[in-house]
Design a protein around this motif. Structure first.
Motif, short mmCIF file in Angstrom:
data_model
loop_
_atom_site.label_atom_id
_atom_site.label_comp_id
_atom_site.label_asym_id
_atom_site.label_seq_id
_atom_site.Cartn_x
_atom_site.Cartn_y
_atom_site.Cartn_z
N UNK A 251 -34.03 -27.62 -23.68
CA UNK A 251 -33.22 -26.57 -24.30
C UNK A 251 -32.29 -25.92 -23.26
N UNK A 252 -32.84 -25.65 -22.09
CA UNK A 252 -32.03 -25.02 -21.05
C UNK A 252 -30.86 -25.92 -20.66
N UNK A 253 -31.14 -27.23 -20.51
CA UNK A 253 -30.08 -28.18 -20.13
C UNK A 253 -28.96 -28.16 -21.16
N UNK A 254 -29.38 -28.11 -22.46
CA UNK A 254 -28.41 -28.11 -23.55
C UNK A 254 -27.48 -26.89 -23.42
N UNK A 255 -28.08 -25.73 -23.15
CA UNK A 255 -27.27 -24.51 -23.04
C UNK A 255 -26.35 -24.56 -21.83
N UNK A 256 -26.92 -25.05 -20.73
CA UNK A 256 -26.12 -25.11 -19.50
C UNK A 256 -24.89 -26.00 -19.74
N UNK B 297 -29.33 -14.58 -15.83
CA UNK B 297 -30.20 -13.66 -16.58
C UNK B 297 -30.12 -13.93 -18.06
N UNK B 298 -28.91 -14.18 -18.54
CA UNK B 298 -28.72 -14.39 -19.99
C UNK B 298 -29.48 -15.62 -20.46
N UNK B 299 -29.36 -16.71 -19.68
CA UNK B 299 -30.05 -17.94 -20.09
C UNK B 299 -31.56 -17.75 -20.05
N UNK B 300 -32.04 -17.12 -18.97
CA UNK B 300 -33.49 -16.90 -18.87
C UNK B 300 -34.00 -16.08 -20.06
N UNK B 301 -33.19 -15.12 -20.45
CA UNK B 301 -33.53 -14.28 -21.58
C UNK B 301 -33.63 -15.10 -22.87
#
Ligand code: ATP
Length: 410
Positions: free
Chosen positions: A401-406, A377-381
């Motif tokens: 961007x999502x890959x970077x955060x993951x 949820x946090x990442x989707x947010x």
């Protein structure tokens, strides 16, 4: 007279076929049951005005319950509910429409033995207990009198002259909801008040008759008003004659703005209500909630409306705004978005939200290696916020961007 009866037969012949079938079934049941039966009230009024009407009310000279049971044989889709103590019965159909059947007298008696004067006086009393002359007419449905108008109190003439007239001068004292009903019918049909009726309305308000009225009954009538196409004019009249202020015990800034008339035809009940209180301050709306009985959704939305409006007064970031607006019921956002003070803020945020074109979801993140749980949820947010703030504008950028955060989380 024969001419009026012929007119009524013609009007009935133009009704939708299902309605004609019901009237015929009632006629035939009356033959079997050997009793007199009438269709009364709003149906007769709307038939004579040639406007569509929904529900049918019947009065039986005899046992309404027994009549309803007999009628059920001809209503295979209907469901019967009886209220023994009130001598009434209701047949409900799958589409939600219903027939109401009442007795002018509750105990059963067999028609052939009854004196005609007794019968007539019963119907007369039943019709005299009604609210206005235009609602006090009946049409007989028995075979030999089918289509005969019973109009003891001049209802037909008042319909022709466009008058709302009570049946006796303590009518509003007997039942204060009639004041609200009077205004509803007057504005619905563009009728005016008979002089004594209008005088009595003002006197009743001044002398505090509303004090006798329960919150529930007042609220029911107000909700009926909000369901009318012309509710804005009704609301204005309720304010102008002092009725709403008398009920709430203070002057409130009701918003029944006729400029909204065209648009408001398509508004839901909740939007109509929220818009009507939108000029009041929060404390006023809160005190108002103590004097009206609203269903849960309407009540919750009203409270949500107050809170959201208070929050929007603060300076908020785009993402804070977005969070509040996505959480709020759409009716609440709709009404606030029409308010000059919040219009720009809201439209800016909604415009930014249109940029959002998320391709990621929980499943996609799990594939990337995020564990099931709150992290998703946090990442989707965060991704949503990045879209909103214009930090990303394509699906590729989003994925990157999502890959970077993951990766950073591992
Ligand atoms: P609508 O078109 O709004 O449904 P209606 O006249 O059918 O109007 P109902 O509330 O269904 O309204 O009432 C049916 C009938 O019962 C009315 O026509 C009137 O004769 C009578 N009635 C309803 N409410 C009252 C009241 N408060 N006092 C006296 N008679 C009433």
């Amino acid at each position: 007279s024969a001419a009026i009866r012929q007119d009524i037969l013609d009007l009935i012949a133009h009704l939708p076929e299902e309605v004609q079938k019901v009237l015929e079934a009632v006629r035939d049941t009356a033959e079997e049951e050997q009793c007199s039966v009438y269709v009364v009230g709003g149906f007769v009024r709307d038939l004579l005005l040639s406007v569509p009407t929904q529900d049918l009310d019947f009065v039986v000279e005899g046992s309404g319950g027994q009549f309803a049971q007999a009628l059920m044989k001809r209503m295979p889709n209907g469901k019967l509910t009886q209220h023994i103590t009130f001598g009434t019965a209701q047949i409900i159909f799958p589409d939600g429409s219903h027939l109401d059947i009442a007795s002018t007298r509750w105990e059963h008696y067999s028609f052939p033995g009854a004196l005609p004067q007794v019968e007539e006086s019963c119907l007369r009393d039943d019709l005299f207990r009604r609210d206005f002359t235009i609602n006090s007419m009946a049409i007989c449905l028995n075979t030999d009198r089918f289509g005969e108008l019973v109009d003891y109190y001049g209802g037909k003439q008042d319909l022709q002259q466009g008058k709302i007239r009570f049946l006796h001068n303590i009518s509003f004292i007997d039942d204060p909801t009639r004041m609200i009903r009077a205004i509803r019918f007057a504005e619905r049909y563009y009728f005016s008040f008979a002089k004594e009726t209008l005088d009595a309305l003002y006197t009743a308000i001044e002398t505090g008759v509303l004090g006798k009225l329960s919150v529930e009954r007042f609220s029911e009538e107000m909700l009926l008003i909000l369901k009318e196409n012309n509710y804005l004019a009704m609301g204005q009249t309720l304010v102008k004659c002092g009725l709403l202020n008398a009920w709430f015990g203070k002057e409130l800034a009701w918003n029944f703005n006729l400029d909204d008339a065209e648009e408001s035809v398509n508004w839901s009940l909740n939007i109509r209500w929220l818009s009507s209180v939108s000029r009041m301050d929060s404390a006023e709306i809160e005190s108002l909630l103590e004097r009206v009985c609203l269903n849960k959704s309407l009540r919750d939305e009203t409270i949500h409306y107050i809170h959201l409006r208070e929050s929007l007064k603060e300076s908020l970031s785009l993402s804070e705004m977005d969070r509040l607006l996505t959480k709020a019921p759409k009716e609440v956002v709709f009404v606030l978005a029409r308010d000059e003070s919040y219009k720009h803020k809201i439209s800016e945020c909604l415009k930014a939200a249109q940029r959002i074109n998320m391709s990621l979801d929980g499943k996609a993140l799990i594939k990337m290696g995020v564990k099931q749980g709150p992290e998703i949820g946090k990442i989707l947010d965060r991704v949503r916020m990045a879209w909103l703030e214009g930090k990303i504008s394509t699906t590729e950028e989003e994925q990157l961007m999502a890959r970077k955060w993951v990766k950073a989380q591992r």
